[in-house]
Write a protein that holds these residues in place. Structure first.
Motif, PDB file in Angstrom:
ATOM      1  N   GLN A  54       0.858  -1.182   0.000  1.00 14.13           N
ATOM      2  CA  GLN A  54       0.000   0.000   0.000  1.00 14.13           C
ATOM      3  C   GLN A  54       0.899   1.238   0.000  1.00 14.13           C
ATOM      4  O   GLN A  54       2.079   1.163   0.318  1.00 14.13           O
ATOM      5  N   VAL A  55       0.329   2.368  -0.336  1.00 14.21           N
ATOM      6  CA  VAL A  55       1.064   3.635  -0.275  1.00 14.21           C
ATOM      7  C   VAL A  55       1.313   3.965   1.196  1.00 14.21           C
ATOM      8  O   VAL A  55       0.371   4.006   2.001  1.00 14.21           O
ATOM      9  N   THR A  56       2.581   4.163   1.541  1.00 15.63           N
ATOM     10  CA  THR A  56       2.970   4.502   2.908  1.00 15.63           C
ATOM     11  C   THR A  56       4.005   5.611   2.881  1.00 15.63           C
ATOM     12  O   THR A  56       4.486   6.013   1.825  1.00 15.63           O
ATOM     13  N   ASN A  57       4.380   6.082   4.073  1.00 15.28           N
ATOM     14  CA  ASN A  57       5.399   7.118   4.208  1.00 15.28           C
ATOM     15  C   ASN A  57       6.754   6.508   4.536  1.00 15.28           C
ATOM     16  O   ASN A  57       6.843   5.414   5.080  1.00 15.28           O
ATOM     17  N   LEU A  70       5.044   7.473  -0.560  1.00 15.54           N
ATOM     18  CA  LEU A  70       4.461   8.759  -0.932  1.00 15.54           C
ATOM     19  C   LEU A  70       5.522   9.779  -1.334  1.00 15.54           C
ATOM     20  O   LEU A  70       5.330  10.556  -2.278  1.00 15.54           O
ATOM     21  N   TRP A 120      -1.733   9.829  -4.423  1.00 20.65           N
ATOM     22  CA  TRP A 120      -1.183   8.853  -3.484  1.00 20.65           C
ATOM     23  C   TRP A 120      -1.500   9.228  -2.044  1.00 20.65           C
ATOM     24  O   TRP A 120      -1.634   8.351  -1.205  1.00 20.65           O
ATOM     25  N   ARG A 121      -1.625  10.511  -1.756  1.00 24.01           N
ATOM     26  CA  ARG A 121      -2.094  10.906  -0.421  1.00 24.01           C
ATOM     27  C   ARG A 121      -3.501  10.382  -0.188  1.00 24.01           C
ATOM     28  O   ARG A 121      -3.824   9.898   0.892  1.00 24.01           O
ATOM     29  N   ARG A 130      -3.326   6.643   0.406  1.00 28.11           N
ATOM     30  CA  ARG A 130      -2.817   6.364   1.748  1.00 28.11           C
ATOM     31  C   ARG A 130      -3.889   6.623   2.790  1.00 28.11           C
ATOM     32  O   ARG A 130      -4.095   5.830   3.711  1.00 28.11           O
TER      33      ARG A 130
END
Length: 189
Positions: free
Chosen positions: A77-80, A135, A178-179, A182
């Motif tokens: 998944q999209v993460t930081n 991200l 992408w934000r 997330r």
């Protein structure tokens, strides 16, 4: 004249690949491979040797990204990325930029070797972040595109520079998208 057609083809494939990356589409990867091979040939002809190396790196990482994004299990998944890790990546990129820029400056007829090397190194970081759906990839692409645009104009690669202006805007869009991805994942949607 041949250089112009090569530039058109490279930009066409790469533009579509970058557009699809912001939309989180797996097709970004195979289109990127074709675009990168074409760009490698183009950049070699205009003596942007670090860009050639970058495109060959992208061919390999596009293959890896294609595999990673296409797995049926364990899709990321999209993460930081932790701030300390981003700072470390940036420091390493700055150091390698100086070293590789010096090598290109002293041993080749490369044009703008330090700027070319900076694009190489910060693109490498951005690509790894993209492959891992981080991200912050979009912040790095914004920096890369901001530096690349005037370099390409200076080598009379007007079409490529204009496409990279589009990439700059696409990076803002990718950051926005992408934000949202997330946030949706964090909410469990």
């Amino acid at each position: 004249m041949e250089l112009m057609y090569l530039e058109y083809a490279a930009n066409g494939f790469y533009l579509l690949a970058v557009f699809l990356a912001a939309r989180n589409s797996i097709h970004t990867w195979w289109l990127g491979i074709i675009g990168c091979l074409l760009f490698a040939a183009l950049f070699y002809q205009v003596k942007l040797y670090a860009e050639v190396l970058l495109m060959l790196f992208f061919v390999v990482t596009n293959g890896i990204g294609w595999y990673q994004w296409g797995r049926q299990s364990g899709v990321k998944q999209v993460t930081n990325t932790p701030l300390w890790r981003l700072a470390g990546y940036s420091a390493l990129a700055a150091l390698v930029t100086l070293l590789y820029g010096y090598i290109l400056h002293s041993m080749t007829d490369a044009y703008a070797p330090f700027i070319d090397s900076a694009i190489l190194m910060f693109s490498v970081i951005a690509q790894f972040l993209l492959m891992n759906r981080k991200l912050e990839t979009w912040w790095f692409w914004l920096v890369v595109n901001t530096v690349a645009i005037p370099l390409y104009f200076s080598r009379e690669l007007q079409l490529t520079a204009i496409v990279y202006i589009g990439f700059w805007f696409n990076a803002w869009y990718g950051l926005y998208m992408w934000r949202a991805l997330r946030s949706a994942a964090a909410r469990g949607a």
